[in-house]
Enzyme design. Sequence first.
Site, mmCIF file in Angstrom:
data_model
loop_
_atom_site.group_PDB
_atom_site.id
_atom_site.type_symbol
_atom_site.label_atom_id
_atom_site.label_comp_id
_atom_site.label_asym_id
_atom_site.label_seq_id
_atom_site.Cartn_x
_atom_site.Cartn_y
_atom_site.Cartn_z
ATOM 1 N N GLU A 99 0.830 -1.210 0.000
ATOM 2 C CA GLU A 99 0.000 0.000 0.000
ATOM 3 C C GLU A 99 0.864 1.259 0.000
ATOM 4 O O GLU A 99 0.525 2.246 -0.666
ATOM 5 C CB GLU A 99 -0.934 -0.015 1.209
ATOM 6 C CG GLU A 99 -2.023 -1.062 1.092
ATOM 7 C CD GLU A 99 -2.988 -1.043 2.248
ATOM 8 O OE1 GLU A 99 -4.167 -0.730 2.025
ATOM 9 O OE2 GLU A 99 -2.560 -1.337 3.380
ATOM 10 N N GLU A 157 -4.375 -8.965 2.925
ATOM 11 C CA GLU A 157 -5.242 -8.724 4.078
ATOM 12 C C GLU A 157 -6.434 -9.667 4.151
ATOM 13 O O GLU A 157 -6.827 -10.100 5.250
ATOM 14 C CB GLU A 157 -5.729 -7.266 4.052
ATOM 15 C CG GLU A 157 -4.674 -6.246 4.457
ATOM 16 C CD GLU A 157 -3.782 -5.815 3.290
ATOM 17 O OE1 GLU A 157 -3.030 -4.846 3.452
ATOM 18 O OE2 GLU A 157 -3.848 -6.454 2.211
#
Length: 277
Positions: free
Chosen positions: A131, A151
């Site tokens: 990210e 995730e």
Amino acid sequence: MPFFESLRAREPSMRTDFQTIKVERRDGDILLVTLHRPEASNAMNTQMGLDLVELFEGFSTDIEGLRTVILTGHGDKAFCAGGDLKQRNGMTDEAWQAQHLVFERMLRALLGCPIPVIGAINGAAYGGGCEIAAALDFVYASTNARFALTEVTLGIMPGGGGTQNLPRAVGERRAKELILSGQPFSAAEAERWGLVNRVLPPGELLEATFAIAHRIAANGPISVRQAKQAIHRGLQMSLANGLAFEIEAYNRLVPTADRREGVLAFNERRKPNFQGK
């Protein structure tokens, strides 16, 4: 002494003694920032989030004469392995959310940095590390770099901009495939899909990243900052509004000394001496 000059005179200079990141000024106007938690593959804990927040939020009021930032990780195995799951193990819901607020603030500080932030991705960039890479202005990566947003395999989802920045880089369908499966992908794939600009051997990564940073730093610093903002904000607007924003950014450059110096240097066949004024 004018108010803002006196205020700046009282302020301490940029910190370099952070706990989880190393900060080194190179050649006067380039800042090398290294994520430095080698015992945890440079995974993000709360302190790293706070360190990055302090550093990058500081640039919103004073860029300290810097023109470019390079962000990399310590060693040759990991850029950032994501959130530190050992620290998160056993966290209460409230503690987890409080920590994540720090990470959200860090993301906003990275995205809001007025000068270019270039990634030198030197190894694994998983979860939050991926990210961060997706939030940077552009990225060079070593051949051994690997990326993943894992995730969903942990029962959560990307919450550090992954569902927004990755689709903007690789497209909606590719991003859905990667985020919903959690599957890793190589540096070569990241380059082919648009997340990475160049892939280089590990020993050449920083040299190449510094080369492009120097090229950017040699340009008009106000011009670079205005162009960065026009691109970033314009992509969030309609084309008509983006064009209007571009002209507003452009017009701010017309009365600058740097604009006059650039034209004069061209006509005198010499390199311009930009002062950021």
